[in-house]
Enzyme design. Structure first.
Site, PDB file in Angstrom:
ATOM      1  N   GLU A 289     -44.994   9.521  47.850  1.00  0.00           N
ATOM      2  CA  GLU A 289     -44.094  10.635  48.158  1.00  0.00           C
ATOM      3  C   GLU A 289     -43.554  10.524  49.586  1.00  0.00           C
ATOM      4  OE1 GLU A 289     -44.167  14.988  46.217  1.00  0.00           O
ATOM      5  OE2 GLU A 289     -45.677  14.714  47.751  1.00  0.00           O
ATOM      6  N   HIS A 310     -60.505  -7.245  34.316  1.00  0.00           N
ATOM      7  CA  HIS A 310     -60.402  -7.643  32.908  1.00  0.00           C
ATOM      8  C   HIS A 310     -59.143  -7.074  32.266  1.00  0.00           C
ATOM      9  CE1 HIS A 310     -64.526  -9.341  32.878  1.00  0.00           C
ATOM     10  NE2 HIS A 310     -64.586  -8.573  33.948  1.00  0.00           N
ATOM     11  N   LYS A 424     -37.182  18.966  38.504  1.00  0.00           N
ATOM     12  CA  LYS A 424     -37.362  20.423  38.433  1.00  0.00           C
ATOM     13  C   LYS A 424     -36.055  21.083  38.013  1.00  0.00           C
ATOM     14  CE  LYS A 424     -40.734  20.826  42.171  1.00  0.00           C
ATOM     15  NZ  LYS A 424     -40.965  21.365  43.494  1.00  0.00           N
TER      16      LYS A 424
END
Ligand code: PA5
Length: 450
Positions: A289, A310, A424
């Site tokens: 961010e 793995h 948003k």
């Protein structure tokens, strides 16, 4: 006294000493800009002094409240998203017994989280658990208007009021929010909740050393004074007067940027202890961010080794060569367990019998480092002597300081997050939020076109 240390031997030959020291003058400028508050985002620099400025009265209130709540509740629910919960979760998970939810002799309340997603199943299943438990809620939102935690809080507030009665909830709901603004502040004042303040000049992702992180960590039963002490030590080890070479934050910031300029655009934070899984999540939130802006920035990723050797190990060893690794290495684990001898030795492990598991883990770390460096992946190693409050405090402050310096080096403002608004806006438009009528019309057409 032992402290966090940074080992950079394995960033060569990908970058040269000259390329690293080439950042020396810039780092001097940026560290002064931070301390003199002259750089971008300079109204969000309160975190710089937090370890030494968090108020004694806040700490005293936190201590009293956490002592009381720890006697009274079985579960603490922390509601928040992004920087408003990830720091607390990182520290609590790092310090908790791995199987604490199954331990009968656990005295601390179990900490659960809400408001960090919009999954109906998650919140329904949480309510199912809370039905039979005594619990308290900490709701954290600096803006006081973030949708995810607001929805979770509305639901849990109703649940708690129905469970223990409205008059009792006042002592079981704590709101941590802005000094004056926001819906949560107004609600907390109207309902008479216990409140703590997120300082104006501290952004969410830099807030773990405010009540945002300190209160849940204290209620979980951990030593927040030691956490702050560790951060204070790192504050002085990364201070303005420390030389470029001796300052782990300037070295880390310089090396990240030098590698980025050589095409290493992905940084993987590696741990060899699953206890650090959520610390990596905090780190990704902080760096992602802060730095991902203006079409720039190192993409922060994380893996848990040896588990992910793995899976992701294959890509890291032989995939696209645009990655570097930063390993958090814990020198000594908190427990001791040795591999037993076996008379049959059918599993052929007797050559290791008597060795500590950690010795095998350390050889896995060393072997992986050599393999990955050979495969073209530079390696930065950050070592802490052990995993406790003090060294977590050091890690937190170190990464915060380096993130700010690295962001300045990239030429962006590391303290804002304008890109978070885009989803948003669309979500509000799709949900028909009042005030978004125009956006609703536009997005309806987009959706029809899809
Ligand atoms: O770092 C940040 O500022 C963000 O991650 C915020 O913490 C997050 O968006 C939550 O915001 P708020 O605390 O206002 O609800």
């Amino acid at each position: 006294m032992k402290n966090l240390s940074i080992c950079i031997n394995h960033v060569y030959p990908f970058i040269t000493t000259e390329e690293i020291t080439g950042y020396k003058a810039q780092m001097k400028t940026f560290i002064s800009a931070l301390h003199n508050k002259t750089g971008s985002g300079n109204d969000f620099l309160g975190w710089l002094d937090l370890p030494s400025t968090i108020s004694a009265s806040d700490l005293e209130r936190i201590k009293k409240l956490s002592n009381n709540l720890r006697q009274e509740i079985e579960i603490l629910v922390v509601i928040g998203i992004g920087g408003s919960y990830s720091g607390a979760k990182a520290v609590i998970e790092a310090l908790s017994h791995t199987f604490s939810h199954l331990k009968k002799d656990r005295h601390k309340p179990l900490v659960l989280y809400a408001g960090q997603n919009l999954s109906e199943d998650y919140i329904t299943e949480l309510l199912e658990i809370l039905e039979k438990k005594s619990y308290a809620v900490i709701v954290i939102s600096k803006s006081g208007t973030t949708t995810e935690p607001a929805i979770a809080f509305r639901i849990l507030k109703n649940h708690l009021e129905n469970k223990i009665g409205k008059t009792e909830t006042g002592g079981k709901i704590i709101a941590i929010t802005d000094t004056k603004r926001g819906a949560l502040r107004e609600l907390a004042e109207n309902e008479g909740y216990i409140t703590f303040v997120i300082p104006d000049d501290v952004g969410g992702r830099y807030s773990v050393l405010t009540p945002v992180g300190i209160l849940p960590i204290a209620i979980a039963g951990f030593d927040v004074y030691r956490l702050l002490e560790g951060a204070r030590v790192m504050q002085s080890l990364t201070g303005e007067n420390v030389s470029f070479e001796d300052n782990p934050a300037t070295i880390y910031a310089a090396i990240r940027n030098a590698l980025y300029n050589k095409g290493k655009t992905i940084e993987i934070l590696v741990n060899y202890s699953p206890k650090l899984h959520f610390f990596s999540e905090w780190w990704k939130q902080l760096y992602g961010e802060s730095e991902g802006k203006e079409n720039k920035g190192i993409f922060p990723a994380s893996v848990n080794f040896t588990t992910d050797l793995h899976s992701m190990g294959q890509y890291i060893q032989e995939g696209k060569r645009n990655i570097f690794e930063t390993v958090i290495s814990i020198l000594t684990p908190n427990s001791e367990l040795r591999i037993p001898a076996d008379s049959g030795n059918l599993d052929k492990l007797n050559y290791m019998s008597g060795k500590r598991i950690d010795e095998v883990n350390k050889m896995a770390e060393l072997g992986t480092r050599i393999a990955h460096v050979d495969g073209g992946v530079p390696n930065i190693r950050i070592e802490i002597p052990e995993l406790d409050e003090f060294f977590l405090g050091q890690l937190i402050y170190f990464f915060e300081k380096a993130c700010a310096l690295s962001g300045y080096t990239l030429g962006i403002n590391p303290f804002d997050q304008p890109g978070v608004e885009a989803y948003k806006k669309n979500m509000f438009a799709l949900l028909g939020k009042p005030g978004f009528e125009e956006e609703t019309e536009k997005i309806k057409n987009r959706v029809l076109d899809d």
